[in-house]
Write a protein that holds these residues in place. Structure first.
Motif, PDB file in Angstrom:
ATOM      1  N   MET A  17      13.910  48.371 -16.813  1.00 24.25           N
ATOM      2  CA  MET A  17      13.273  49.696 -16.856  1.00 24.25           C
ATOM      3  C   MET A  17      12.260  49.778 -17.989  1.00 24.25           C
ATOM      4  SD  MET A  17      13.859  51.684 -14.370  1.00 24.25           S
ATOM      5  CE  MET A  17      12.679  52.790 -15.065  1.00 24.25           C
ATOM      6  N   LEU A  18      12.559  49.155 -19.138  1.00 21.89           N
ATOM      7  CA  LEU A  18      11.585  49.128 -20.238  1.00 21.89           C
ATOM      8  C   LEU A  18      10.280  48.481 -19.768  1.00 21.89           C
ATOM      9  CD1 LEU A  18      13.750  48.157 -23.364  1.00 21.89           C
ATOM     10  CD2 LEU A  18      12.670  50.369 -22.908  1.00 21.89           C
ATOM     11  N   LYS A  19      10.418  47.400 -19.010  1.00 22.08           N
ATOM     12  CA  LYS A  19       9.233  46.718 -18.486  1.00 22.08           C
ATOM     13  C   LYS A  19       8.465  47.621 -17.530  1.00 22.08           C
ATOM     14  CE  LYS A  19       7.893  42.373 -16.286  1.00 22.08           C
ATOM     15  NZ  LYS A  19       8.387  41.133 -15.642  1.00 22.08           N
TER      16      LYS A  19
ATOM     17  N   GLN B 242       8.516  59.564 -24.687  1.00 24.96           N
ATOM     18  CA  GLN B 242       8.424  60.128 -23.342  1.00 24.96           C
ATOM     19  C   GLN B 242       8.596  59.043 -22.285  1.00 24.96           C
ATOM     20  OE1 GLN B 242       9.282  62.565 -21.668  1.00 24.96           O
ATOM     21  NE2 GLN B 242       7.752  64.060 -22.249  1.00 24.96           N
ATOM     22  N   ARG B 243       8.121  57.838 -22.572  1.00 25.37           N
ATOM     23  CA  ARG B 243       8.337  56.716 -21.646  1.00 25.37           C
ATOM     24  C   ARG B 243       9.830  56.378 -21.548  1.00 25.37           C
ATOM     25  NH1 ARG B 243       3.571  53.507 -20.515  1.00 25.37           N
ATOM     26  NH2 ARG B 243       1.770  54.523 -21.472  1.00 25.37           N
ATOM     27  N   VAL B 244      10.542  56.474 -22.673  1.00 18.26           N
ATOM     28  CA  VAL B 244      11.995  56.250 -22.653  1.00 18.26           C
ATOM     29  C   VAL B 244      12.671  57.305 -21.781  1.00 18.26           C
ATOM     30  CG1 VAL B 244      14.116  56.265 -24.049  1.00 18.26           C
ATOM     31  CG2 VAL B 244      12.084  55.076 -24.887  1.00 18.26           C
ATOM     32  N   SER B 245      12.240  58.569 -21.907  1.00 24.39           N
ATOM     33  CA  SER B 245      12.805  59.651 -21.086  1.00 24.39           C
ATOM     34  C   SER B 245      12.584  59.389 -19.602  1.00 24.39           C
ATOM     35  CB  SER B 245      12.174  61.002 -21.458  1.00 24.39           C
ATOM     36  OG  SER B 245      12.716  61.473 -22.656  1.00 24.39           O
ATOM     37  N   ILE B 246      11.397  58.889 -19.262  1.00 20.46           N
ATOM     38  CA  ILE B 246      11.093  58.564 -17.865  1.00 20.46           C
ATOM     39  C   ILE B 246      11.996  57.424 -17.394  1.00 20.46           C
ATOM     40  CG2 ILE B 246       9.323  57.625 -16.316  1.00 20.46           C
ATOM     41  CD1 ILE B 246       7.244  59.127 -18.109  1.00 20.46           C
TER      42      ILE B 246
ATOM     43  N   LEU C 148      14.912  57.344 -14.351  1.00 22.88           N
ATOM     44  CA  LEU C 148      14.695  56.512 -13.158  1.00 22.88           C
ATOM     45  C   LEU C 148      15.657  55.341 -13.031  1.00 22.88           C
ATOM     46  CD1 LEU C 148      10.774  56.360 -12.988  1.00 22.88           C
ATOM     47  CD2 LEU C 148      12.340  58.056 -12.043  1.00 22.88           C
ATOM     48  N   ILE C 149      16.468  55.075 -14.062  1.00 20.27           N
ATOM     49  CA  ILE C 149      17.285  53.863 -14.045  1.00 20.27           C
ATOM     50  C   ILE C 149      18.343  53.873 -12.936  1.00 20.27           C
ATOM     51  CG2 ILE C 149      19.035  54.630 -15.724  1.00 20.27           C
ATOM     52  CD1 ILE C 149      18.765  51.707 -16.918  1.00 20.27           C
ATOM     53  N   THR C 150      18.782  55.048 -12.486  1.00 21.26           N
ATOM     54  CA  THR C 150      19.750  55.116 -11.382  1.00 21.26           C
ATOM     55  C   THR C 150      19.056  55.120 -10.025  1.00 21.26           C
ATOM     56  OG1 THR C 150      19.788  57.534 -11.570  1.00 21.26           O
ATOM     57  CG2 THR C 150      21.510  56.316 -12.756  1.00 21.26           C
ATOM     58  N   GLU C 151      17.743  54.896 -10.023  1.00 22.27           N
ATOM     59  CA  GLU C 151      16.933  54.818  -8.800  1.00 22.27           C
ATOM     60  C   GLU C 151      17.050  56.070  -7.932  1.00 22.27           C
ATOM     61  OE1 GLU C 151      17.797  51.127  -6.834  1.00 22.27           O
ATOM     62  OE2 GLU C 151      16.834  49.955  -8.420  1.00 22.27           O
ATOM     63  N   PRO C 152      16.750  57.242  -8.513  1.00 25.05           N
ATOM     64  CA  PRO C 152      16.759  58.469  -7.712  1.00 25.05           C
ATOM     65  C   PRO C 152      15.543  58.492  -6.781  1.00 25.05           C
ATOM     66  CG  PRO C 152      15.835  58.918  -9.858  1.00 25.05           C
ATOM     67  CD  PRO C 152      16.261  57.475  -9.879  1.00 25.05           C
TER      68      PRO C 152
ATOM     69  N   MET D  38       3.456  57.732 -14.291  1.00 28.58           N
ATOM     70  CA  MET D  38       4.297  58.481 -13.358  1.00 28.58           C
ATOM     71  C   MET D  38       3.823  58.311 -11.924  1.00 28.58           C
ATOM     72  SD  MET D  38       5.235  61.963 -15.467  1.00 28.58           S
ATOM     73  CE  MET D  38       6.297  62.584 -14.162  1.00 28.58           C
ATOM     74  N   LEU D  39       2.512  58.302 -11.717  1.00 28.47           N
ATOM     75  CA  LEU D  39       1.978  58.114 -10.363  1.00 28.47           C
ATOM     76  C   LEU D  39       2.224  56.691  -9.871  1.00 28.47           C
ATOM     77  CD1 LEU D  39      -1.356  60.156 -10.542  1.00 28.47           C
ATOM     78  CD2 LEU D  39       0.712  60.742  -9.266  1.00 28.47           C
ATOM     79  N   ARG D  40       2.101  55.707 -10.765  1.00 28.35           N
ATOM     80  CA  ARG D  40       2.360  54.310 -10.364  1.00 28.35           C
ATOM     81  C   ARG D  40       3.825  54.126  -9.976  1.00 28.35           C
ATOM     82  NH1 ARG D  40       4.465  50.129 -12.807  1.00 28.35           N
ATOM     83  NH2 ARG D  40       4.267  50.812 -14.972  1.00 28.35           N
ATOM     84  N   LEU D  41       4.736  54.677 -10.783  1.00 23.71           N
ATOM     85  CA  LEU D  41       6.161  54.565 -10.482  1.00 23.71           C
ATOM     86  C   LEU D  41       6.519  55.325  -9.209  1.00 23.71           C
ATOM     87  CD1 LEU D  41       7.622  54.942 -14.091  1.00 23.71           C
ATOM     88  CD2 LEU D  41       7.605  52.871 -12.689  1.00 23.71           C
ATOM     89  N   LYS D  42       5.841  56.424  -8.962  1.00 24.43           N
ATOM     90  CA  LYS D  42       6.050  57.173  -7.706  1.00 24.43           C
ATOM     91  C   LYS D  42       5.784  56.277  -6.505  1.00 24.43           C
ATOM     92  CE  LYS D  42       2.868  59.821  -5.592  1.00 24.43           C
ATOM     93  NZ  LYS D  42       2.986  59.763  -4.127  1.00 24.43           N
ATOM     94  N   ASP D  43       4.662  55.534  -6.568  1.00 24.69           N
ATOM     95  CA  ASP D  43       4.308  54.654  -5.453  1.00 24.69           C
ATOM     96  C   ASP D  43       5.268  53.461  -5.358  1.00 24.69           C
ATOM     97  OD1 ASP D  43       2.227  56.349  -5.040  1.00 24.69           O
ATOM     98  OD2 ASP D  43       0.701  55.080  -5.967  1.00 24.69           O
ATOM     99  N   GLU D  44       5.596  52.858  -6.503  1.00 26.48           N
ATOM    100  CA  GLU D  44       6.453  51.665  -6.505  1.00 26.48           C
ATOM    101  C   GLU D  44       7.877  51.985  -6.056  1.00 26.48           C
ATOM    102  OE1 GLU D  44       6.448  49.826 -10.337  1.00 26.48           O
ATOM    103  OE2 GLU D  44       4.306  49.322 -10.253  1.00 26.48           O
ATOM    104  N   MET D  45       8.403  53.153  -6.500  1.00 28.86           N
ATOM    105  CA  MET D  45       9.810  53.481  -6.263  1.00 28.86           C
ATOM    106  C   MET D  45       9.988  54.535  -5.172  1.00 28.86           C
ATOM    107  SD  MET D  45      11.101  53.510 -10.261  1.00 28.86           S
ATOM    108  CE  MET D  45      12.860  53.533  -9.876  1.00 28.86           C
ATOM    109  N   ARG D  46       8.877  54.905  -4.537  1.00 23.80           N
ATOM    110  CA  ARG D  46       8.896  55.912  -3.451  1.00 23.80           C
ATOM    111  C   ARG D  46       9.563  57.208  -3.925  1.00 23.80           C
ATOM    112  NH1 ARG D  46       5.629  56.386   0.827  1.00 23.80           N
ATOM    113  NH2 ARG D  46       6.624  57.392   2.586  1.00 23.80           N
TER     114      ARG D  46
END
Length: 515
Positions: free
Chosen positions: A396-398, A420-424, A428-432, A456-464
């Motif tokens: 998740m850090l990566k 704030q990146r740590v909060s994100i 997301l670590i439980t893959e919601p 946040m937008l990149r992770l939205k696309d990667e993790m749906r």
């Protein structure tokens, strides 16, 4: 009015401010802009004589209206500085809730300025405080005098701070990020208030901000700071129209605007959340949220859907019910009527202030593994052992673009953007599939804000992912969101596609927000 020459301030030998020189003219509004850690606040606190005990003045001069407050790196005697503090120069701090004493009534706290610098009696002081409250457009000054800070809204607390700073009509007012945590309409009122104070009393203002739009609107001249140095200065419009330095251009380009939107991926049609006729209450008294008597309804009959891979913005003033709605959606407040239906597991929340939502006594690695541990028997196969969980945390850090060494660090040593990146990552670590983001970029400076929004937008696309994105910044919402819901007094007064809402707002309140 004030001249600063070759000022250097160090912390443990590391310069926070290095050989800076500038002046503020009589009646001028000077803006200081730059990223977090650029030295803006250190400069202001040094000028005010409020610098941290850990800081060391290594050189420089500060001359206020002919009086040398700092000479060759040496501060004037305490009694000299105290004669200027509050009386000739005053400061409005960033966060009024932490700079007001929570145990004392606000009227008494403002009155203290008069106690220190005038010979008024109690009745005269009380009357002057009420006049000062009226000056900053606070309602019912007589009743307000006896209230405690927690009984006031964020905007009202900031007005109390401004009343305290202006009650003695100082020649210089230093405003350090005075609108950061305020919603857009209250922010607008505070800006008008500063402009009105300047027009009425002719005070010079040093206005520190990371919001370049606010600086452009209020200030006559701008200083751009980076890593403790002034990289550029000049007339406001000249700086914005023809910036000379690449860093200044980057700052200006990073400001969210309505000129263009990031290209979003196609939104899925399947719902991730449906809400029907939802009303959310709190108890009027007592501690329990879960019994039915004395209910105060905060959110009224809300109905909406959020679809797969969609970002829905929720905008409105402080106190309109945005956070109350989000707590109900995540089951934190269960005193509700109506229907909430999730089509995914483990919905999560990214909080506004990671400094207060991350446990300062735990390492980042511990904090990232905690949501996985909290799943208990529902923990996935790939996270059964401690080593597996550590691997998930490093992964998740990566994903949030933080180095592995952060795993062993504590929140207090990280910058605001890193926290704030740590909060994100923690959310997301439980893959919601569904995440509520409650003002996730409001406290960040403009370049870090842009980076976190892209992340946040990149992770939205990667993790749906699907986001409910809560913000008071209408331009941030324009950049991030596919659809927008506008809330006022607990009611969703308008919702629709982002482009449509911005181009053709129907509700009068939406038109006011956009203006």
């Amino acid at each position: 009015m004030i001249m600063i020459k070759d000022l250097t301030v160090t912390f443990e030998g590391v310069p926070a401010v290095e050989n800076i020189s500038f002046e503020i003219k009589d009646g001028e509004i000077l803006g200081v802009v730059g990223e977090s850690g650029s030295g803006k606040s250190v400069t202001a606190l040094t000028v005010m004589g409020l610098i941290n005990e850990e800081a060391r003045l290594s050189g420089g001069n500060v001359v206020f209206d002919g009086e040398e407050l700092i000479k060759d790196g040496h501060t004037a005697q305490g009694y000299i500085f105290r004669g200027f503090q509050g009386n000739r120069m005053a400061m409005v701090f960033q966060e009024p809730l932490t700079s007001l004493n929570p145990t004392r009534r606000v009227g008494e706290q403002v009155e203290e300025m008069l106690l220190l610098h005038t010979h008024m009696n109690k009745a005269q002081m009380r009357e002057r405080v009420k006049e000062s409250f009226a000056d900053v457009a606070l309602p019912e000054p007589g009743k307000l005098y006896d209230k405690f800070p927690h009984e006031l809204s964020g905007g009202m607390r900031q007005r109390v701070m401004i009343a305290m700073a202006t009650i003695l009509r100082p020649d210089l007012i230093i405003a350090d990020e005075p609108t950061t945590a305020l919603d857009v309409t209250v922010q607008n009122q505070i800006m008008e208030l500063f402009a009105g104070i300047h027009g009425k009393y002719g005070a010079s203002i040093l206005f520190i901000t990371h919001d370049l739009n606010l600086a452009r609107r209020l200030c006559h001249r701008i200083l751009v700071m980076r890593e403790g140095k002034i990289v550029e200065s000049g007339e406001t419009e000249e700086i914005f129209s023809h910036p000379k330095e690449a860093y200044t251009r980057n700052l200006i380009e990073a400001v969210p605007s309505r000129m263009h939107r990031e290209k979003h991926t196609v939104v899925g049609k399947a719902p991730i959340l449906t809400v029907k006729d939802l009303s959310v209450c709190y108890r009027a008294s007592g501690n329990s949220l879960f019994s039915g008597r004395d209910k105060v309804e905060i959110v009224h009959n809300a109905s909406f859907e959020i679809h797969e891979a969609e970002v829905v913005g929720l905008v409105g003033e402080s106190g309109c019910g945005k956070t109350t709605l989000s707590k109900a959606l995540l089951g934190i407040n269960r005193l509700t009527t109506g229907e909430i239906k999730h089509y995914s597991e483990f919905p999560q929340m990214i909080f506004q202030d990671p400094y207060s939502s991350l446990n300062p006594a735990k390492t980042i690695g511990w904090l990232l593994m905690e949501p996985v541990r909290a799943l208990g028997k529902r923990v996935p196969e790939r996270a059964k052992s401690a080593d597996d969980m550590r691997a998930m945390a490093y992964d998740m850090l990566k994903k949030v673009e933080l180095p592995e060494k952060v795993f062993d660090l504590y929140p207090g040593v990280l910058s605001g953007g890193m926290r704030q990146r740590v909060s994100i990552a923690q959310a997301l670590i439980t893959e919601p599939s569904f995440v509520v983001a409650d003002e996730p970029v409001s406290a960040l400076d403009v370049t870090i804000q842009a980076e976190v929004m892209k992340l946040m937008l990149r992770l939205k696309d990667e993790m749906r992912l699907s986001y409910l994105f809560i913000s008071h910044d209408i331009n941030v919402v324009y950049q991030m969101c596919d659809r927008i819901m506008v809330m006022k007094d607990g009611v969703i007064v308008e919702q629709g596609e982002t482009e449509e809402i911005f181009a053709h707002p129907k509700d009068e309140y939406t038109k006011l927000l956009l203006a």
